[in-house]
Write a protein that holds these residues in place. Structure first.
Motif, PDB file in Angstrom:
ATOM      1  N   UNK A 390      46.209  23.957  21.683  1.00 25.89           N
ATOM      2  CA  UNK A 390      45.839  23.258  22.450  1.00 25.89           C
ATOM      3  C   UNK A 390      45.374  22.128  21.845  1.00 25.89           C
ATOM      4  N   UNK A 391      44.445  22.365  21.245  1.00 25.71           N
ATOM      5  CA  UNK A 391      43.575  21.512  20.419  1.00 25.71           C
ATOM      6  C   UNK A 391      43.920  20.191  19.765  1.00 25.71           C
ATOM      7  N   UNK A 392      45.015  20.834  19.141  1.00 31.23           N
ATOM      8  CA  UNK A 392      46.006  19.421  18.288  1.00 31.23           C
ATOM      9  C   UNK A 392      46.624  18.833  20.206  1.00 31.23           C
ATOM     10  N   UNK A 409      39.514  18.842  15.634  1.00 28.18           N
ATOM     11  CA  UNK A 409      39.077  19.984  15.944  1.00 28.18           C
ATOM     12  C   UNK A 409      38.333  20.963  15.303  1.00 28.18           C
ATOM     13  N   UNK A 410      37.658  21.120  15.180  1.00 28.94           N
ATOM     14  CA  UNK A 410      36.695  22.235  14.623  1.00 28.94           C
ATOM     15  C   UNK A 410      36.285  22.801  15.514  1.00 28.94           C
ATOM     16  N   UNK A 411      36.540  24.331  14.232  1.00 28.97           N
ATOM     17  CA  UNK A 411      36.107  25.759  14.579  1.00 28.97           C
ATOM     18  C   UNK A 411      35.010  26.255  13.950  1.00 28.97           C
ATOM     19  N   UNK A 412      33.925  26.857  14.520  1.00 31.02           N
ATOM     20  CA  UNK A 412      33.449  28.149  13.675  1.00 31.02           C
ATOM     21  C   UNK A 412      33.872  29.050  12.869  1.00 31.02           C
ATOM     22  N   UNK A 413      33.050  29.387  11.109  1.00 26.53           N
ATOM     23  CA  UNK A 413      33.701  29.810  10.646  1.00 26.53           C
ATOM     24  C   UNK A 413      32.298  30.819   9.838  1.00 26.53           C
ATOM     25  N   UNK A 418      34.700  23.845  10.459  1.00 23.49           N
ATOM     26  CA  UNK A 418      35.710  23.548   9.626  1.00 23.49           C
ATOM     27  C   UNK A 418      37.566  23.241  10.500  1.00 23.49           C
ATOM     28  N   UNK A 419      37.530  21.877  10.873  1.00 23.72           N
ATOM     29  CA  UNK A 419      38.484  21.216  10.639  1.00 23.72           C
ATOM     30  C   UNK A 419      40.136  22.184  10.329  1.00 23.72           C
ATOM     31  N   UNK A 420      39.841  22.285  11.060  1.00 25.23           N
ATOM     32  CA  UNK A 420      41.769  22.871  11.796  1.00 25.23           C
ATOM     33  C   UNK A 420      42.833  22.091  12.363  1.00 25.23           C
ATOM     34  N   UNK A 493      35.557  18.875  19.386  1.00 24.04           N
ATOM     35  CA  UNK A 493      36.641  17.973  17.940  1.00 24.04           C
ATOM     36  C   UNK A 493      35.800  16.711  18.325  1.00 24.04           C
ATOM     37  N   UNK A 494      35.994  15.811  17.418  1.00 18.12           N
ATOM     38  CA  UNK A 494      35.110  14.553  17.385  1.00 18.12           C
ATOM     39  C   UNK A 494      36.413  13.212  16.862  1.00 18.12           C
TER      40      UNK A 494
END
Ligand code: ADP
Length: 938
Positions: A390-392, A409-413, A418-420, A493-494
């Protein structure tokens, strides 16, 4: 002055012949010198003159200039020199007078012109002829011949000379005309050439102006066009850069240093720029003062022109032309310069308009692409549940709208973001991607800001150093949108731009809309996922429940332990991912496989297990010893067997199988994939194994019970057999004893004394009792041996028969036997008869002293059965005997008190049980008893 001399020695050629040759030669003469040569040579030869000269009137018609000499020594001083036409010289006079002058004798000339020698420094010849030349009545010059000897010019010679002079004049006129024509032709050709080049340049410029949209290349074309018009001029093109005007294009004649100086920029205050800016139209300058130019004294221009290029009311550039020499501006040149300036302006305007149009088209296209992408995104958002996908898609929408934007789009780890997924245009920077994939720390300033604001943030002055993100230095503006689901920032997302330096509201709105849609989609996906998970869990539970139901049923059906264990293993396997189930028991210090479902997945492991595992095997011994299940999420390979055998085994659970309080074996499950044994998994396994234990216990009990039942049945049968044989075989001797006792009584009774008769009565009595015993025993055994099928039977009719039979006794006792309405039942009529007979007879028999017996028979529907009651008002029975009285031969009274064998109630019980019913009683001592029994209703 002239005389008739004797004919001079004639030359081999006659004068007229010579004239002819001269005329022919003159026809080919191309230059003045050709003409002079052709004329002077024959003249001298024909008349034997020592020297000749030609003087020509200048263009202004005021001077005579020496044009050619012949026969004089080089550089020799003669009379024939440049001088004014009317300076009292023979050549001038001949022209004035329009006639030739002949000086035939020495001193004639000097006499005529006394100052001439002194003035010229030359010496007069002995004789001289001065012949004027005219063309179209205009004085052209004079032809002069000098003689060393006195010479008499004959009329023929005079004609010859006049004709020669006329021919020369004509030839000179022709040559001059030719020369002029040629010069003009050359000039014209040159002009044409220039014009053609200028025109070509113009055309090229105009064409380019019509097509080219690149400002600089248009400027270069303008420069070429101007250079073609002003080949000796320098052309320059400036554009503003802050407070300076920078040289952006120039003609090739410009010196390197000068170019360097101008490209560094010229302040707006420089006079030519200031004046151009102020005038807002072309400024033409002449006689430039180098001081005023303020640019470079080495590059001094005498003449210059500057025109502002004004597009959209703003001076966008300045086009300049400089010519080194000082000259007045011609109207035509000004027009040319203006025209080029205007054309450039128009071209720039057009280029601007085209760029505007292109920009608009690009925006429209971008909008269309963005809308398409948005539609695709919305569509995907309604079906897609994977957040990264979806983010893509959201990132794609942004990219479709902002072609130059780079986003991800980044997710927390943990503590990193991290860039996904990212826009494809980032792929050109693999190192940057790798760095972003490795993660940005949570304390990165813009992330801190984002987490604090929890809303879309826009940065217009991205500071890569401050953010600590190398490689991001090129970015000017950055937007970051947090995706918040369930109150938690899931990711963000940036979108960054290199060229743009400002966020317009429209673009902000798009980023916001996409972010919002993504959040909604992620929320929806989350719900869908949760729902799906719940579904999975629910169906897993349903499966588990079904499996349990199956297991419970199977565990009650299969009595054989091996089958029970196998069934439990199958159920467990059906509920878990790929793997195997093994049940071990200890035998001579080794764990032996007793039952296995599904393969171990490795021949080596299977072989090892089949050979038996040592008692100390931790995964088996631990649960066996502790009695507690052992769950291993990550199976410690190598702990139980050599590690290489079990590389494929990821998770293991081993549970002790407890039967009758003691562990009998270990129930094991191995999985080929890792598993965190959840509470649900544990519950399933433990319940299955416990159920299995109970089933095994019960199976053991059932087996023992069956054994006992079998034994009992066998002994019962033997007993019945014995009772039957005994009672049947005893009948004859008993009959014999009693009948012989009767015979003795009849025949010898009177002969016996009282004691003898008492004994005899005793024999008779015992005989009768024995007969009753035998009869009753027979009846008891016959309940089983002589059965008739159960039929619909009218209980009332059966009771009637019984009461008929008991009627004499009832009457004798003064008793009353009453009954309610009795139903139809499914029964063996003869046995129902026997049952009612026994119960009613007992009611009459165990009567109270002095109380007339009353017996009542009734029946009541109780579900599917009828409950019969036979009650009396007799002596009653103490509760502790309620069970005992149904046991054969058990009696509560001596025979002296109440006659009986203790078999009646045992027979009743057998009959009721044979009909699938129950027999019991309620009684109060001294008041009476009620015997109940049930029979299936019809
Ligand atoms: P029998 O009557 O031949 O002794 P039963 O099997 O019919 O044998 O009865 C067993 C015993 O139950 C009797 O000895 C008696 O003590 C008791 N009993 C049976 N019926 C009654 C009754 N209606 N009231 C009191 N006691 C009874």
């Amino acid at each position: 002055m002239s005389s008739q001399p004797e004919a001079p020695p004639t030359s081999p050629l006659s004068l007229s012949e010579r004239l002819q040759t001269v005329t022919e030669a003159l026809a080919t003469a191309r230059t003045q010198n050709d003409v002079f040569g052709v004329v002077l040579t024959p003249a001298r030869e024909a008349l034997e003159a020592v020297a000749g000269a030609v003087l020509l009137v200048d263009e202004a018609g005021i001077r005579l200039n020496l044009a050619a000499t012949q026969g004089d020594e080089e550089g020799a001083q003669t009379l024939w020199q440049d001088g004014p036409l009317d300076g009292n010289v023979p050549a001038g006079d001949a022209l004035k007078r329009h006639e030739p002058l002949f000086f035939e004798h020495e001193g004639d000339l000097v006499r005529a012109y006394p100052e001439l020698e002194a003035r010229t420094g030359g010496v007069a010849a002995v004789a001289t002829a001065v012949l004027p030349m005219f063309l179209d009545e205009r004085p052209l010059g004079t032809l002069i011949l000098d003689f060393q000897e006195p010479h008499t010019f004959t009329p023929e010679e005079q004609r010859f000379l006049r004709t020669l002079a006329a021919q020369c004049a004509l030839a000179l006129g022709r040559v001059r005309l030719n020369t002029r024509l040629q010069h003009e032709l050359h000039t014209r050709t040159q002009m044409l050439d220039w014009n053609a080049r200028a025109y070509e340049a113009f055309v090229a410029f105009s064409e380019a102006a019509g097509q080219d949209t690149d400002l600089l290349s248009l400027a270069r074309q303008a420069i070429t066009a101007l250079r073609a018009q002003f080949p000796d001029g320098s052309v320059v093109y400036y554009e503003p850069e802050g407070e300076l005007w920078t040289l952006r294009a120039w003609s090739e004649d410009l010196g390197e240093d000068f170019i360097a100086l101008l490209t560094a920029g010229v302040p707006s205050s420089t006079s030519f720029i200031a004046s151009t800016l102020q005038a807002r139209q072309p400024v033409f300058t002449t006689a430039l003062d180098p001081e005023q130019q303020q640019v470079d004294r080495n590059e001094v221009y005498g003449t210059a022109a500057h025109t502002p290029i004004i597009v959209g009311g703003e001076v966008r550039a300045i086009l300049g032309l400089g010519i080194r020499e000082s000259r007045q501006w011609q109207a035509r040149d000004q027009a040319v310069f203006r025209a080029v300036g205007r054309t450039l302006t128009l071209a720039l305007e057009r280029a601007q308009a085209q760029r505007d149009a292109e920009e608009r088209t690009r925006r429209i296209e971008e909008d269309a692409r963005a809308q398409e992408a948005f539609a695709a995104f919305t569509e995907a958002a309604s079906t897609e549940t994977d957040v990264i996908t979806l983010a893509g898609q959201a990132v794609n929408v942004i990219q479709a709208r902002f072609t130059e934007g780079i986003g991800g789009y980044y997710e927390r780890e943990g503590d990193l973001w991290k860039l996904r997924t990212w826009t494809s245009n980032l792929n050109t920077q693999p190192d940057f991607i790798a760095a972003l994939q490795a993660g940005l720390p949570s304390d990165t300033p813009f992330i801190v800001n984002l987490l604090r604001e929890r809303a879309l943030i826009f940065t217009e002055s991205w500071d890569a150093e401050h953010e600590g993100i190398e490689d991001s230095g090129d970015y000017g503006t950055v937007a970051a949108y947090p995706v918040i689901v369930g109150g938690e920032v899931r990711g963000f997302f940036t979108m960054g731009f290199k060229s743009t330096s400002r966020w317009v509201e429209r673009d902000r709105a798009i980023v916001r809309a996409v972010g919002h849609s993504l959040t909604l989609a992620v929320e929806r996906a989350e719900q869908t996922r949760r729902l799906a998970e719940q579904n999975v869990e629910l169906s897993a539970r349903t499966r588990t429940l079904e499996a349990f139901a199956e297991l419970s049923r199977d565990l009650t059906l299969h009595g054989e332990p091996g089958a029970l264990i196998r069934r439990a293993q199958e159920i467990v396997r059906s509920l878990l991912p790929p793997g195997f189930a093994v049940y071990y028991e200890l035998e001579h210090g080794l764990w032996r496989v007793r039952s296995q479902v599904d393969s171990h997945g490795s021949p080596e492991l299977q072989a090892a297990v089949d050979a038996g595992l040592p008692r100390e095997t931790p995964s088996l011994l631990t649960p066996f010893d502790t009695g507690q299940p052992l769950y291993q999420d990550a199976y410690p390979q190598g702990a139980d067997t050599p590690a290489k055998m079990v590389r494929h085994v990821q998770a293991v659970a081993t549970l002790p199988l407890v039967v009758n309080g003691a562990a009998v074996g270990v129930f094991g499950v191995g999985l080929f994939e890792g598993r965190v044994w959840s509470a649900a998994d544990r519950a399933v396994l433990e319940t299955v194994v416990r159920s299995l234990g109970l089933a095994l216990e019960r199976a053991q009990g059932v087996r023992q019970l069956a054994q006992r039942t079998e034994e009992l049945e066998r002994s019962n049968k033997e007993l019945e057999q014995f009772a039957y044989i005994a009672s049947h075989d005893l009948q004859a001797p008993i009959r014999a004893v009693t009948s012989f006792a009767g015979v003795i009584d009849r025949k010898y009774g009177p002969q016996l004394d009282e004691r003898g008769r008492l004994y005899l009565r005793q024999i008779k009595k015992s005989g009768e009792h024995m007969k009753r015993l035998v009869d009753d025993l027979l009846a008891f055994s016959r309940v089983h041996t002589e059965q008739r099928p159960l039929r619909f039977t009218d209980a009332g009719a059966v009771l009637g028969t019984v009461l008929g039979r008991l009627q004499p006794e009832i009457e004798a006792l003064g008793a009353s036997v009453t009954h309610g309405e009795l139903p139809r039942v499914v029964a063996d009529a003869q046995q129902l008869d026997q049952l009612l007979q026994n119960l009613i007879a007992n009611g009459l028999k165990y009567r109270r002293e002095g109380v007339a017996p009353q017996v009542h028979v009734s029946a009541e529907r109780e579900g599917r059965v009828w409950r019969f009651a036979v009650s009396d008002n007799g002596i009653g029975i103490e509760p502790q005997y309620f069970e005992r009285i149904f046991v054969i031969f058990q009696r509560l009274h001596g025979r002296e008190e109440y006659e009986g064998t203790g078999i009646g109630l045992a027979v009743c019980k057998k009959i009721v049980e044979r009909h699938g019913g129950r027999l019991w009683l309620e009684s109060t001592l001294g008041q009476g008893s009620t015997f109940f029994f049930t029979l299936p209703g019809a």
